[in-house]
Structures are given as structure tokens and as C-alpha cells.
Design a protein around this motif. Structure first.
Motif, PDB file in Angstrom:
ATOM      1  N   LYS A   2       0.811  -1.219   0.000  1.00 39.33           N
ATOM      2  CA  LYS A   2       0.000   0.000   0.000  1.00 39.33           C
ATOM      3  C   LYS A   2       0.840   1.262   0.000  1.00 39.33           C
ATOM      4  O   LYS A   2       0.339   2.348  -0.256  1.00 39.33           O
ATOM      5  CB  LYS A   2      -0.928   0.014   1.217  1.00 39.33           C
ATOM      6  CG  LYS A   2      -2.097  -0.938   1.050  1.00 39.33           C
ATOM      7  CD  LYS A   2      -3.263  -0.585   1.946  1.00 39.33           C
ATOM      8  CE  LYS A   2      -3.713   0.832   1.922  1.00 39.33           C
ATOM      9  NZ  LYS A   2      -5.105   1.064   1.601  1.00 39.33           N
ATOM     10  N   ARG A  43       2.062   2.608   2.666  1.00 40.80           N
ATOM     11  CA  ARG A  43       1.617   3.433   3.797  1.00 40.80           C
ATOM     12  C   ARG A  43       2.805   4.079   4.462  1.00 40.80           C
ATOM     13  O   ARG A  43       3.771   3.411   4.799  1.00 40.80           O
ATOM     14  CB  ARG A  43       0.862   2.579   4.829  1.00 40.80           C
ATOM     15  CG  ARG A  43      -0.536   2.295   4.394  1.00 40.80           C
ATOM     16  CD  ARG A  43      -1.456   2.003   5.555  1.00 40.80           C
ATOM     17  NE  ARG A  43      -2.827   1.901   5.044  1.00 40.80           N
ATOM     18  CZ  ARG A  43      -3.882   1.571   5.763  1.00 40.80           C
ATOM     19  NH1 ARG A  43      -3.740   1.320   7.039  1.00 40.80           N
ATOM     20  NH2 ARG A  43      -5.070   1.513   5.223  1.00 40.80           N
ATOM     21  N   SER A  76      -8.318  -1.334   2.643  1.00 42.37           N
ATOM     22  CA  SER A  76      -8.865  -1.136   1.310  1.00 42.37           C
ATOM     23  C   SER A  76      -7.732  -1.323   0.295  1.00 42.37           C
ATOM     24  O   SER A  76      -6.590  -0.927   0.550  1.00 42.37           O
ATOM     25  CB  SER A  76      -9.481   0.257   1.202  1.00 42.37           C
ATOM     26  OG  SER A  76      -8.594   1.244   1.692  1.00 42.37           O
ATOM     27  N   ASN A 136      -6.157  -0.155  -2.195  1.00 43.57           N
ATOM     28  CA  ASN A 136      -5.708   0.985  -3.006  1.00 43.57           C
ATOM     29  C   ASN A 136      -4.343   1.410  -2.467  1.00 43.57           C
ATOM     30  O   ASN A 136      -3.990   1.050  -1.342  1.00 43.57           O
ATOM     31  CB  ASN A 136      -6.691   2.154  -2.872  1.00 43.57           C
ATOM     32  CG  ASN A 136      -6.956   2.504  -1.418  1.00 43.57           C
ATOM     33  OD1 ASN A 136      -7.760   1.837  -0.756  1.00 43.57           O
ATOM     34  ND2 ASN A 136      -6.277   3.513  -0.901  1.00 43.57           N
ATOM     35  N   SER A 161     -10.510   4.495  -2.356  1.00 41.75           N
ATOM     36  CA  SER A 161     -10.695   3.050  -2.260  1.00 41.75           C
ATOM     37  C   SER A 161     -11.162   2.474  -3.591  1.00 41.75           C
ATOM     38  O   SER A 161     -11.813   3.153  -4.384  1.00 41.75           O
ATOM     39  CB  SER A 161     -11.713   2.724  -1.173  1.00 41.75           C
ATOM     40  OG  SER A 161     -11.237   3.152   0.073  1.00 41.75           O
ATOM     41  N   GLU A 191     -16.494   2.716   2.605  1.00 38.39           N
ATOM     42  CA  GLU A 191     -15.931   1.835   3.618  1.00 38.39           C
ATOM     43  C   GLU A 191     -16.872   1.654   4.810  1.00 38.39           C
ATOM     44  O   GLU A 191     -17.804   2.433   5.005  1.00 38.39           O
ATOM     45  CB  GLU A 191     -14.591   2.367   4.133  1.00 38.39           C
ATOM     46  CG  GLU A 191     -13.505   2.458   3.099  1.00 38.39           C
ATOM     47  CD  GLU A 191     -13.508   3.784   2.385  1.00 38.39           C
ATOM     48  OE1 GLU A 191     -14.532   4.506   2.443  1.00 38.39           O
ATOM     49  OE2 GLU A 191     -12.483   4.101   1.759  1.00 38.39           O
TER      50      GLU A 191
HETATM   51 MG    MG Z   1      -8.463   2.853   3.219  1.00 40.93          MG
END
Ligand code: MG
Ligand code: TXA
Length: 334
Positions: A66, A68, A154, A156, A162, A191
């Protein structure tokens, strides 16, 4: 689910890694999850990027995929209450909410149980865990096939919207998912709502596919909003993260340490006398290091050492998130 006739796993996929969500591919996906791979799957809200929640390295790969910037905690998907009770402590209010909305688009945050075998990384080191029982037949079939709780954000890239179509997942995550189960567009497209039941008052952490009004009816009381509650307790994950810190002071980018210090090492750092010495990944693998990070911090802290000396960790890939968490843990506190 699409009827794919004679198509079998191993035969040509629809497009790239996108596979029709039929029984054969779901069985194959379950095996992939059990072997530590990431599988994107549809839920009634948005597509999720799933990993075996009990496998720290698989969970670390989710963060890597992701992109992140920090280890934002992930939702653990379960078939129902029975599986959820192994992972989280359920108050009467938590039971009431899950009876009203599970399976469905409501996520509850509760304290983790001592017997939970879910990786520490799922909760980003927090003593709590987010749980949700999805209501999509493919998500449920995958949970049954994998026989594991699924950590799934999610599907993405971090910061993007998302994904509600398998093609969006492919565009965002490319080959980061071993397989993308395609069951067409998701129905809610929004979500799940996230409610924390950790403190005395239930707090809405994220509005979502179940309305606040419906949640309040089920609870029989008002739901505090994150902003109202944040003066008295750290409700948002971001705040919680900055509050998470070991008891011991943390010294970053350490090259030397005393025999009374606890050491958090990485890569080829030579072991020298210390109170405790833990190497997150002797081979210098950032995925392995991320998987071990929170458990290692706990162990070092439990040693009672006044300081934890952390050796430098590369800044690329998952190293960015690891350094972010260490920086927060090292920040001055009151
Ligand atoms: Mg998310
Ligand atoms: O509908 C959904 O919830 C989708 C599908 C795939 O289930 N999942 C999803 O996950 O949106 P994600 O990771 O994108 O969002 C999870 C949210 C984040 O806001 C995160 O901060 C919060 O849940 N969360 C997770 N664990 C938490 C915890 N222990 N305490 C507080 N918040 C938590």
C-alpha cells in the motif's frame, strides 16, 4: 458469481492477476493466503487487500504494497462472533452492535485478548484490534477457505481513493497482490463505519456504510465523535500512534551502547554486551524487520532497561514506516 465453466486455477486469468471469483479460484486464493501471499477480494463496501492476520510477514507485505507512510492499524476480517472472540474482548455493548450489524459494514475496535494470535503489526502495536465480519459471499467464502482471520485494508495505494472494481485494484496495486478475485463492482462503494468500544463511551472513529443514526438506535445511546472525545482520550489512530511508546527512553541511530541498555538492531550489526539484544532481521530484510518490530519493542521494554538503543534502519521501502514508528516512540513525552 460468474459462471466460468471449465476454467481452472492455473489456466489463463481474465487480465493480469484478475481471476473470476468462482469456487476454484476462491479455493486457490485460500491456499495462497495460508502460504503468506496477498489476495485482493471484494467485500460489500470496497475491495480489500487480504493477508493472513496471524502471519507477521504477510501483514508487513500489506503495508509495503500500500505504500503506507506509517503503520496505520488494519481491520481484521472474521466469519463471525466465534472467531472474533478469540481475538477481541467483547463488552455487552460490543455484543449488541455485532448482533445488530454483523455480518455487515460495521467495524468495531475492542481490546485485544491475551490469547489472540493476530500479529502485533496488525494493530500497529496498539493494545486494541479492529474487527469486522463482511457480508459479501466471496469475502466469506475466502475466509472459510483460508481458515484464518484476514487483515485487509482497502485495496488501493495509500492516499488514493478506495477501489470498488477489480480493475481499480489492478491499476493501483499491480503485481503487489498475488491474485485479485473479481466479483464485479462492490455494492456500498463506501468503507465500513468504525466504532471504538475501548473506553467507557462508544466513539465514532470513521463514518461509513452503516449510518450513525442506525448505530445509535442499536446502542441505545449517543455516539461520541472523535473530536468530542479526543480531549479526554486519544481516539484517532494517528493520536493513538503518537501516544504509543515504550516505557524505556528510545535512542535512535545508535552505533554504541552500554551493557545495561536494550538493543534493537538491524542487518549485519555485530552483537556486543547489552541487557537484551534483538536483531529485527539479521539478513537485512525490511519485511521481516517490520513483522518483528512491535513484538521486539515490547520484549526490550519488558527487560526493564532504562533505554533502548536502536541501530540505523534503511529509509527505503518499509524502512520509512519503521523509522516513522521509531521516531514517534522516541519523541519526548510528558
Ligand atoms: Mg483505506
Ligand atoms: O470497508 C472497509 O472497512 C474496508 C474493507 C476492505 O473491509 N477496509 C478498510 O480498511 O477501509 P482501511 O485499512 O483502509 O481502514 C481501516 C480503518 C482506518 O481508519 C484505521 O485507522 C482504523 O480502521 N483502525 C484499524 N485498527 C484500529 C485500531 N486498533 N484502533 C483504531 N482505529 C483502527
Amino acid at each position: 458469481m460468474p459462471n466460468e465453466g471449465a476454467r481452472k486455477p492455473g489456466e489463463k486469468l481474465k487480465q493480469g492477476r484478475i481471476a473470476p471469483a468462482n469456487a476454484e479460484w476462491i479455493a486457490e486464493a485460500g491456499q495462497m493466503i495460508r502460504s503468506g501471499a496477498l489476495v485482493a477480494f471484494p467485500t460489500e463496501t470496497v475491495y480489500g487487500l487480504g493477508a493472513d492476520a496471524t502471519n507477521g510477514e504477510a501483514v508487513a507485505r500489506v503495508f509495503e504494497a500500500k505504500g503506507r507512510p506509517a503503520f496505520n492499524p488494519l481491520i481484521v476480517h472474521v466469519l463471525g462472533l466465534e472467531q472474533a472472540l478469540i481475538i477481541g474482548e467483547f463488552s455487552p455493548l460490543a455484543r449488541r452492535l455485532t448482533e445488530a450489524f454483523w455480518p455487515g459494514p460495521l467495524t468495531i475496535v475492542v481490546p485485544r485478548t491475551a490469547k489472540s494470535d493476530v500479529s502485533d503489526l496488525v494493530s500497529a502495536g496498539l493494545p486494541t484490534v479492529a474487527l469486522r465480519s463482511p457480508d459479501h459471499p466471496v469475502a466469506r467464502a475466502l475466509l472459510a477457505a483460508a481458515q484464518r482471520p484476514l487483515a485487509a485494508p482497502s485495496a488501493n495505494r495509500s492516499g488514493h481513493v478506495s477501489a470498488t472494481h477489480a480493475e481499480h485494484v489492478a491499476a493501483d496495486l499491480g503485481d503487489k497482490a498475488a491474485l485479485i478475485l473479481d466479483a464485479g463492482p462492490t455494492s456500498h462503494g463506501l468503507e465500513s463505519a468504525v466504532v471504538s468500544l475501548v473506553g467507557e463511551t462508544p466513539v465514532l472513529l470513521r463514518p461509513g456504510a452503516v449510518t450513525v443514526e442506525a448505530i445509535e438506535v442499536a446502542l441505545g445511546e449517543r455516539l461520541a465523535r472523535e473530536t468530542e472525545a479526543s480531549s479526554t482520550r486519544p481516539a484517532s489512530p494517528g493520536q493513538l500512534l503518537s501516544h504509543y511508546a515504550p516505557r524505556a527512553a528510545l535512542r535512535l541511530n545508535a552505533y554504541e551502547w552500554g551493557p545495561n541498555e536494550a538493543v534493537l538492531a538491524f542487518g549485519g550489526v555485530a552483537e556486543k554486551p547489552a541487557r537484551v539484544f534483538i536483531n529485527l532481521s539479521p539478513s537485512g530484510d525490511l519485511v521481516e524487520a517490520a513483522a518483528n518490530l512491535f513484538a521486539a519493542l515490547r520484549m526490550l521494554d519488558a527487560s526493564g532497561a532504562p533505554t533502548i538503543a536502536a541501530t540505523p534502519i534503511p529509509k527505503h521501502g518499509l524502512g520509512e514506516a519503521i523509522n516513522d514508528r521509531l521516531k514517534r516512540a522516541a519523541a519526548p513525552r510528558d
